[in-house]
Design a protein around this motif. Sequence first.
Motif, PDB file in Angstrom:
ATOM      1  N   GLU A 114       0.842  -1.206   0.000  1.00  0.00           N
ATOM      2  CA  GLU A 114       0.000   0.000   0.000  1.00  0.00           C
ATOM      3  C   GLU A 114       0.872   1.249   0.000  1.00  0.00           C
ATOM      4  O   GLU A 114       1.931   1.271   0.619  1.00  0.00           O
ATOM      5  CB  GLU A 114      -0.888   0.032   1.250  1.00  0.00           C
ATOM      6  CG  GLU A 114      -1.876  -1.109   1.348  1.00  0.00           C
ATOM      7  CD  GLU A 114      -3.024  -0.994   0.367  1.00  0.00           C
ATOM      8  OE1 GLU A 114      -3.442   0.138   0.082  1.00  0.00           O
ATOM      9  OE2 GLU A 114      -3.482  -2.047  -0.117  1.00  0.00           O
ATOM     10  N   ARG A 141       0.040   4.316  -6.998  1.00  0.00           N
ATOM     11  CA  ARG A 141      -0.904   3.234  -6.638  1.00  0.00           C
ATOM     12  C   ARG A 141      -1.140   2.282  -7.810  1.00  0.00           C
ATOM     13  O   ARG A 141      -1.227   1.074  -7.629  1.00  0.00           O
ATOM     14  CB  ARG A 141      -2.219   3.820  -6.139  1.00  0.00           C
ATOM     15  CG  ARG A 141      -2.125   4.416  -4.761  1.00  0.00           C
ATOM     16  CD  ARG A 141      -3.482   4.906  -4.233  1.00  0.00           C
ATOM     17  NE  ARG A 141      -3.313   5.473  -2.922  1.00  0.00           N
ATOM     18  CZ  ARG A 141      -3.234   6.783  -2.670  1.00  0.00           C
ATOM     19  NH1 ARG A 141      -3.347   7.668  -3.644  1.00  0.00           N
ATOM     20  NH2 ARG A 141      -3.065   7.219  -1.435  1.00  0.00           N
ATOM     21  N   SER A 158       1.795   4.787   1.288  1.00  0.00           N
ATOM     22  CA  SER A 158       1.654   5.668   2.441  1.00  0.00           C
ATOM     23  C   SER A 158       2.325   6.984   2.066  1.00  0.00           C
ATOM     24  O   SER A 158       3.480   6.992   1.629  1.00  0.00           O
ATOM     25  CB  SER A 158       2.351   5.036   3.649  1.00  0.00           C
ATOM     26  OG  SER A 158       2.395   5.948   4.723  1.00  0.00           O
TER      27      SER A 158
END
Length: 112
Positions: free
Chosen positions: A42, A74, A44
Amino acid sequence: MRKEIANDLMPWAGRRISKTKLDDMEKRWGHVFCRFRILGGELSTCNPQTVEVLDDGPGGEPWGQFESIARATRILVAVGLVHDGLDFFVSPHLYDFVEMSVPVFTKARAAF
């Protein structure tokens, strides 16, 4: 474009940048640049409210640049082109003119 990117990254070719150096960069320059990290698959990012040109919230070109690079990152993570543990900085400014101690991805560099 490849040549420009290669030139921008040349000073760091073959060098490992320590977490300590990245942490120091964030402490000293976190109000100017945003740190992006891939953790557990993911993305951050920094809190945009802590970056001077983003602290007013959505709207304007700097905010759009921040959202665009986050979206692109992403997508790269989702398709497996970016590995876990990647840690880098992004500049939401329209251009940059200062060389930093770690790579900072930016829209443009001013040449005087």
